[in-house]
Design an enzyme around this catalytic site. Structure first.
Site, PDB file in Angstrom:
ATOM      1  N   ASP A 142      54.220  38.399  34.666  1.00  0.00           N
ATOM      2  CA  ASP A 142      53.034  38.855  35.403  1.00  0.00           C
ATOM      3  C   ASP A 142      51.772  38.315  34.730  1.00  0.00           C
ATOM      4  OD1 ASP A 142      50.998  40.412  36.651  1.00  0.00           O
ATOM      5  OD2 ASP A 142      52.404  42.057  36.967  1.00  0.00           O
ATOM      6  N   HIS A 151      48.515  38.995  35.854  1.00  0.00           N
ATOM      7  CA  HIS A 151      47.304  39.770  36.158  1.00  0.00           C
ATOM      8  C   HIS A 151      46.773  40.459  34.899  1.00  0.00           C
ATOM      9  CE1 HIS A 151      49.464  39.357  39.993  1.00  0.00           C
ATOM     10  NE2 HIS A 151      48.250  39.277  40.521  1.00  0.00           N
ATOM     11  N   SER A 180      57.231  43.838  38.389  1.00  0.00           N
ATOM     12  CA  SER A 180      56.850  44.295  37.051  1.00  0.00           C
ATOM     13  C   SER A 180      57.273  45.738  36.796  1.00  0.00           C
ATOM     14  CB  SER A 180      55.340  44.163  36.854  1.00  0.00           C
ATOM     15  OG  SER A 180      54.969  42.813  36.951  1.00  0.00           O
TER      16      SER A 180
HETATM   17 CO1  B1M Z   1      47.803  38.566  42.553  1.00  0.00          CO
HETATM   18  N1  B1M Z   1      48.847  39.872  43.558  1.00  0.00           N
HETATM   19  N2  B1M Z   1      49.277  37.323  42.621  1.00  0.00           N
HETATM   20  N3  B1M Z   1      46.603  37.346  41.652  1.00  0.00           N
HETATM   21  N4  B1M Z   1      46.451  39.780  42.855  1.00  0.00           N
HETATM   22  C1  B1M Z   1      48.282  41.206  43.702  1.00  0.00           C
HETATM   23  C2  B1M Z   1      48.712  42.146  42.586  1.00  0.00           C
HETATM   24  C3  B1M Z   1      48.851  41.650  45.129  1.00  0.00           C
HETATM   25  C4  B1M Z   1      48.954  43.189  45.325  1.00  0.00           C
HETATM   26  C5  B1M Z   1      47.935  41.033  46.211  1.00  0.00           C
HETATM   27  C6  B1M Z   1      48.362  41.366  47.625  1.00  0.00           C
HETATM   28  O1  B1M Z   1      49.349  40.868  48.105  1.00  0.00           O
HETATM   29  N5  B1M Z   1      47.612  42.219  48.307  1.00  0.00           N
HETATM   30  C7  B1M Z   1      50.208  40.912  45.142  1.00  0.00           C
HETATM   31  C8  B1M Z   1      51.417  41.678  44.570  1.00  0.00           C
HETATM   32  C9  B1M Z   1      52.399  42.062  45.637  1.00  0.00           C
HETATM   33  C10 B1M Z   1      53.662  42.597  45.110  1.00  0.00           C
HETATM   34  O2  B1M Z   1      54.120  42.462  44.030  1.00  0.00           O
HETATM   35  N6  B1M Z   1      54.301  43.289  46.003  1.00  0.00           N
HETATM   36  C11 B1M Z   1      49.895  39.689  44.317  1.00  0.00           C
HETATM   37  C12 B1M Z   1      50.647  38.474  44.345  1.00  0.00           C
HETATM   38  C13 B1M Z   1      51.730  38.404  45.377  1.00  0.00           C
HETATM   39  C14 B1M Z   1      50.380  37.397  43.470  1.00  0.00           C
HETATM   40  C15 B1M Z   1      51.166  36.102  43.322  1.00  0.00           C
HETATM   41  C16 B1M Z   1      52.696  36.239  43.374  1.00  0.00           C
HETATM   42  C17 B1M Z   1      50.675  35.135  44.430  1.00  0.00           C
HETATM   43  C18 B1M Z   1      51.404  33.823  44.504  1.00  0.00           C
HETATM   44  O3  B1M Z   1      51.489  33.084  43.547  1.00  0.00           O
HETATM   45  N7  B1M Z   1      51.891  33.541  45.668  1.00  0.00           N
HETATM   46  C19 B1M Z   1      50.684  35.583  41.961  1.00  0.00           C
HETATM   47  C20 B1M Z   1      51.534  36.190  40.826  1.00  0.00           C
HETATM   48  C21 B1M Z   1      51.611  35.365  39.631  1.00  0.00           C
HETATM   49  C22 B1M Z   1      52.347  36.126  38.530  1.00  0.00           C
HETATM   50  O4  B1M Z   1      51.899  37.158  38.087  1.00  0.00           O
HETATM   51  N8  B1M Z   1      53.470  35.574  38.117  1.00  0.00           N
HETATM   52  C23 B1M Z   1      49.319  36.184  41.903  1.00  0.00           C
HETATM   53  C24 B1M Z   1      48.243  35.609  41.209  1.00  0.00           C
HETATM   54  C25 B1M Z   1      46.971  36.141  41.182  1.00  0.00           C
HETATM   55  C26 B1M Z   1      45.761  35.400  40.591  1.00  0.00           C
HETATM   56  C27 B1M Z   1      46.112  34.536  39.387  1.00  0.00           C
HETATM   57  C28 B1M Z   1      45.163  34.536  41.674  1.00  0.00           C
HETATM   58  C29 B1M Z   1      44.784  36.600  40.343  1.00  0.00           C
HETATM   59  C30 B1M Z   1      44.932  37.204  38.915  1.00  0.00           C
HETATM   60  C31 B1M Z   1      43.894  36.717  37.951  1.00  0.00           C
HETATM   61  C32 B1M Z   1      43.909  37.502  36.666  1.00  0.00           C
HETATM   62  O5  B1M Z   1      44.252  38.652  36.584  1.00  0.00           O
HETATM   63  N9  B1M Z   1      43.511  36.836  35.625  1.00  0.00           N
HETATM   64  C33 B1M Z   1      45.313  37.655  41.309  1.00  0.00           C
HETATM   65  C34 B1M Z   1      44.554  38.775  41.744  1.00  0.00           C
HETATM   66  C35 B1M Z   1      43.105  38.818  41.317  1.00  0.00           C
HETATM   67  C36 B1M Z   1      45.127  39.831  42.522  1.00  0.00           C
HETATM   68  C37 B1M Z   1      44.434  41.046  43.161  1.00  0.00           C
HETATM   69  C38 B1M Z   1      43.726  40.538  44.406  1.00  0.00           C
HETATM   70  C39 B1M Z   1      43.453  41.822  42.309  1.00  0.00           C
HETATM   71  C40 B1M Z   1      43.992  42.317  40.981  1.00  0.00           C
HETATM   72  C41 B1M Z   1      42.886  42.842  40.105  1.00  0.00           C
HETATM   73  O6  B1M Z   1      42.450  42.186  39.176  1.00  0.00           O
HETATM   74  N10 B1M Z   1      42.364  44.034  40.426  1.00  0.00           N
HETATM   75  C42 B1M Z   1      45.687  41.960  43.479  1.00  0.00           C
HETATM   76  C43 B1M Z   1      45.464  42.923  44.610  1.00  0.00           C
HETATM   77  C44 B1M Z   1      45.628  44.375  44.206  1.00  0.00           C
HETATM   78  O7  B1M Z   1      45.752  44.731  43.053  1.00  0.00           O
HETATM   79  N11 B1M Z   1      45.665  45.238  45.151  1.00  0.00           N
HETATM   80  C45 B1M Z   1      46.797  40.994  43.486  1.00  0.00           C
HETATM   81  C46 B1M Z   1      41.289  44.664  39.681  1.00  0.00           C
HETATM   82  C47 B1M Z   1      41.869  45.354  38.446  1.00  0.00           C
HETATM   83  C48 B1M Z   1      40.766  46.018  37.645  1.00  0.00           C
HETATM   84  O8  B1M Z   1      42.772  46.317  38.906  1.00  0.00           O
HETATM   85  O9  B1M Z   1      44.662  45.469  37.449  1.00  0.00           O
HETATM   86  O10 B1M Z   1      45.035  47.328  39.134  1.00  0.00           O
HETATM   87  P1  B1M Z   1      44.156  46.632  38.179  1.00  0.00           P
HETATM   88  O11 B1M Z   1      43.727  47.656  37.034  1.00  0.00           O
HETATM   89  C49 B1M Z   1      43.263  48.978  37.282  1.00  0.00           C
HETATM   90  C50 B1M Z   1      44.371  50.022  37.240  1.00  0.00           C
HETATM   91  O12 B1M Z   1      45.569  49.577  37.820  1.00  0.00           O
HETATM   92  C51 B1M Z   1      44.476  50.380  35.792  1.00  0.00           C
HETATM   93  O13 B1M Z   1      43.146  50.227  35.300  1.00  0.00           O
HETATM   94  C52 B1M Z   1      42.388  49.340  36.123  1.00  0.00           C
HETATM   95  C53 B1M Z   1      41.135  50.022  36.608  1.00  0.00           C
HETATM   96  O14 B1M Z   1      40.457  50.728  35.607  1.00  0.00           O
HETATM   97  N12 B1M Z   1      45.360  49.667  34.893  1.00  0.00           N
HETATM   98  C54 B1M Z   1      45.827  50.250  33.749  1.00  0.00           C
HETATM   99  C55 B1M Z   1      45.841  48.420  34.934  1.00  0.00           C
HETATM  100  N13 B1M Z   1      46.609  48.185  33.863  1.00  0.00           N
HETATM  101  C56 B1M Z   1      46.617  49.281  33.120  1.00  0.00           C
HETATM  102  C57 B1M Z   1      47.266  49.564  31.916  1.00  0.00           C
HETATM  103  C58 B1M Z   1      47.092  50.825  31.379  1.00  0.00           C
HETATM  104  C59 B1M Z   1      46.289  51.768  32.005  1.00  0.00           C
HETATM  105  C60 B1M Z   1      45.653  51.497  33.199  1.00  0.00           C
HETATM  106  O15 B1M Z   1      47.653  51.206  30.227  1.00  0.00           O
HETATM  107  C61 B1M Z   1      48.479  50.315  29.539  1.00  0.00           C
END
Ligand code: B1M
Length: 215
Positions: free
Chosen positions: A98, A100, A151
């Site tokens: 992963d 992200h 994940s």
């Molecule tokens: Co990706 N991606 N992505 N992506 N991406 C998601 C996660 C997805 C939900 C988008 C969608 O389809 N709507 C989807 C997953 C679907 C699934 O698994 N069912 C997805 C996909 C499919 C993919 C790829 C597979 C796409 C592809 O290649 N075809 C690929 C995966 C690559 C891989 O991982 N092997 C991919 C790639 C990418 C980018 C590289 C383009 C980019 C990431 C860049 C980066 O992180 N450096 C990206 C992005 C930006 C997203 C979305 C749009 C936004 C994620 C984000 O940064 N959110 C995302 C959509 C979504 O999440 N709904 C998506 C903002 C961030 C602050 O939120 O990380 O959730 P988040 O953190 C929150 C809480 O969750 C929590 O605190 C934060 C807020 O305070 N939290 C924790 C997180 N970690 C924590 C740990 C803790 C405590 C709290 O303690 C340890």
């Protein structure tokens, strides 16, 4: 557009030029954390929805993520820091497979600013690396982040591995990331680990849980 809408739009459109100037302006009106939580994260949420519904292609998602990261980096020095320090050490990583890391890095910032030593290993980290780091740094907890549905399976395997290594009594685990739900962590994952497993919805809940764990 008014300033805060413009900032949110910058995340959605991945528009970097002029970002810092807008953020500096925003800082005269609101604290850094509020800008992140209410404005920038709202933009990332829209990006997720557009991507999920096929209205946005991956390279643009990447651009949005880069603008988000630049914005957080610009705001970080302006964030409130508590005077406390030495509250404990946590090893933090995005799990194997992963990439992200925006959320994980926010967790790092919030914990670091509130007295914790954070060993941030980065993305795609196998459990063996996470556990070596935990041992090396005498960590009080392990934090794993993951946004992909696959994940959540990796996290389960990681907890099983930790259990079989007999770490449950001394290594509490904090889990977060958009693919998880509270009930999955509290019902399914807690069952595979004899130690403490907590779910954090956001970085602040992560901080509260760490404080509770260390109390
Ligand atoms: Co990706 N991606 N992505 N992506 N991406 C998601 C996660 C997805 C939900 C988008 C969608 O389809 N709507 C989807 C997953 C679907 C699934 O698994 N069912 C997805 C996909 C499919 C993919 C790829 C597979 C796409 C592809 O290649 N075809 C690929 C995966 C690559 C891989 O991982 N092997 C991919 C790639 C990418 C980018 C590289 C383009 C980019 C990431 C860049 C980066 O992180 N450096 C990206 C992005 C930006 C997203 C979305 C749009 C936004 C994620 C984000 O940064 N959110 C995302 C959509 C979504 O999440 N709904 C998506 C903002 C961030 C602050 O939120 O990380 O959730 P988040 O953190 C929150 C809480 O969750 C929590 O605190 C934060 C807020 O305070 N939290 C924790 C997180 N970690 C924590 C740990 C803790 C405590 C709290 O303690 C340890």
């Amino acid at each position: 557009l008014p300033l805060f809408e413009r900032l949110e739009r910058r995340i959605v459109d991945g528009e970097r030029p002029g970002l810092e100037a807008d953020l500096d302006l925003a800082l005269t009106e609101r604290p850094a954390l509020e800008i992140i939580n209410d404005t920038l994260l709202a933009g990332m949420k829209t990006v997720g929805e557009l991507f999920g519904s096929g209205q946005m292609q991956l390279p643009f998602v990447l651009q949005s993520a880069e603008v988000m990261k630049a914005a957080v980096a610009h705001l970080e020095p302006h964030m409130e820091k508590s005077d406390s320090e030495g509250k404990g050490t946590i090893v933090l990583a995005t799990v194997k497979g992963d990439v992200h890391d925006i959320g994980k890095n926010l967790v790092d910032i919030i914990l670091s600013n509130n007295g914790y030593t954070v060993v941030n290993l980065g993305i795609k980290q196998p459990i063996s690396t996470i556990l070596s780091a935990a041992e090396e740094h005498h960590a009080h907890a392990v934090g794993m982040s993951g946004l992909l549905v696959k994940s959540t399976v990796i996290m389960k395997e990681n907890l099983q591995e930790m259990n079989s290594r007999g770490l449950a009594a001394r290594l509490p685990v904090l889990l977060g990331g958009a693919a998880l739900t509270r009930s999955y962590v509290e019902n399914d994952l807690s069952d595979v680990y004899d130690g403490r497993v907590s779910y954090a919805r956001d970085a602040f809940e992560g901080l509260r849980l760490m404080d509770a764990t260390m109390a």
